[in-house]
Design a protein around this motif. Sequence first.
Motif, PDB file in Angstrom:
ATOM      1  N   GLY A   1       0.816  -1.214   0.000  1.00 24.80           N
ATOM      2  CA  GLY A   1       0.000   0.000   0.000  1.00 24.80           C
ATOM      3  C   GLY A   1       0.848   1.261   0.000  1.00 24.80           C
TER       4      GLY A   1
ATOM      5  N   ARG B   1      -8.088   5.012   2.843  1.00 19.34           N
ATOM      6  CA  ARG B   1      -6.997   5.745   3.507  1.00 19.34           C
ATOM      7  C   ARG B   1      -7.579   6.821   4.428  1.00 19.34           C
ATOM      8  NH1 ARG B   1      -4.923   2.219   1.482  1.00 19.34           N
ATOM      9  NH2 ARG B   1      -5.512   1.595   3.585  1.00 19.34           N
TER      10      ARG B   1
ATOM     11  N   ALA C   1      -9.856   2.900  -2.764  1.00 21.81           N
ATOM     12  CA  ALA C   1      -8.585   2.861  -2.031  1.00 21.81           C
ATOM     13  C   ALA C   1      -8.365   4.184  -1.295  1.00 21.81           C
ATOM     14  CB  ALA C   1      -7.437   2.575  -2.988  1.00 21.81           C
TER      15      ALA C   1
ATOM     16  N   ASP D   1      -2.339  -2.631   2.527  1.00 22.44           N
ATOM     17  CA  ASP D   1      -3.348  -3.024   1.530  1.00 22.44           C
ATOM     18  C   ASP D   1      -3.644  -4.520   1.457  1.00 22.44           C
ATOM     19  OD1 ASP D   1      -3.974  -0.563   0.726  1.00 22.44           O
ATOM     20  OD2 ASP D   1      -2.918  -0.632  -1.208  1.00 22.44           O
TER      21      ASP D   1
END
Length: 438
Positions: A54, A180, A176, A263
């Motif tokens: 990630g 975060r 994604a 991730d």
Amino acid sequence: MLQRPKGTRDFLPEEMEERRAVEGRLRDHARSWGYREIATPAFEHLELFTVKSGEGIVSEVYAFEDKKGLSMALRPEITAPVLRMYVNEGRSLPKPLRWFYFADCFRYEDPQKGRYRQFWQFGTELIGADSPEASAEVILLAGDLLRATGVEFTLQVGHLAPMKKVLAPLAPEARARVMRFLDKRDFDGMERYLADAGGGAGGPGWQAILATLRELTAARTLPDLWRLVGDIPEKPAIEALDRILRQEGLSFSWNFAIARGLDYYTGMVFEGFAPNLGAENQILGGGEYRLARLFGGDDAPSAGFAIGFDRVMVSLRNVREIPVERWPVVMVITQGKGRELAFSAARAFRDASAGDAGTLLGDVDHRRRKQIMALVDLTEQNMNKKMSHAAKVADFAVIIGDREAAAGTVTLKDLHTGDQVPLSLEDAVTEVMKSGPR
Ligand code: HAM
């Protein structure tokens, strides 16, 4: 004067002893669950960490080219290396594998209290098991380990499936990004991002998604969760996990907004917090993941966690002194004819504490015995100076001068009380062994 690099620390003996004491408890507890220690290299091919760790981690990696021009990285975490190792060496071992590690990691972060560029993780990985019991084992073990350190903590358990369902209408990139923002609990940032992305990444209905995410973040019970996301395929596993954790009396709360900064997670995720720490209060993170296939192996379902060891130490030290095992310290001070007896006298104290054989093979039980630290005085000073130095660093002085050498005795001086007696070397050793904690 040269300084150590930013974000690193030096540890003096007192602090190292405290760290070893806490580390020892973690090791013993992990072993009692059948987890065995492994180690991986401090650096790896950079690629290992860019595949699936990630954005957050990748931007913090200490990467460098070696002399052949290969891209390398200091490990920012240890799960990817452990799974690389599993694929390289562990595939034929009977599964599930239960492994633990204690090692340093490197991340180029902005240093502050509890956030360093070199820090230590105590972690475990359970490889090749996929059941509510496997998830439960990992969480219960994490609770046991944190309890073993004496730190005050809370545990939050979540699952990525509900969040993934809510985010499904978004484009993958936006998903994604939103994860975060969730990981940082930054709803304002998330709202701005979704508003700006508009019909693109956000797509139609982003306001509704944002509202559901807020509710998901607030949900603390499974009925609340099912009301929000309906019957998802993971429901039976999540309910079974809930049942086991409650049956085992674990104190935890559900939190379905846990997104994790890495991730690779696929299902259950969980985090631990120390309430007496400031901004950097997360002392543990983990969950279920699949990395083996990505590294060329089978699709072994795995789960694990890592404890931020340095944060646990900060939290513990905020409340109390950390008890460490103290060995009595003997300083052998010789003069004249006694000088040639210095090392053999010191050895008598060490051997007595290490057991008869004094070797690992001859005395596997030596850890359970009382140990003595025996130092030989190395100075060329007069007796007064030697004694005042000894009083600063030792509990006992063993004095051997001409008189003692001739008589075959030593003078044992208790440096705390000032009492001194002539004794045979053997009796002096026995006396020190009998002494209580200092
Ligand atoms: P992580 O959440 O990135 O997870 O790190 C685990 C813990 O390491 C954090 O909860 C925190 O306590 C500590 N930590 C992280 N960065 C720093 C830092 N800069 N200074 C001090 N402590 C820090 C992982 O690394 C995963 N590999 C955990 C895992 C194992 N997941 C599955 N298995």
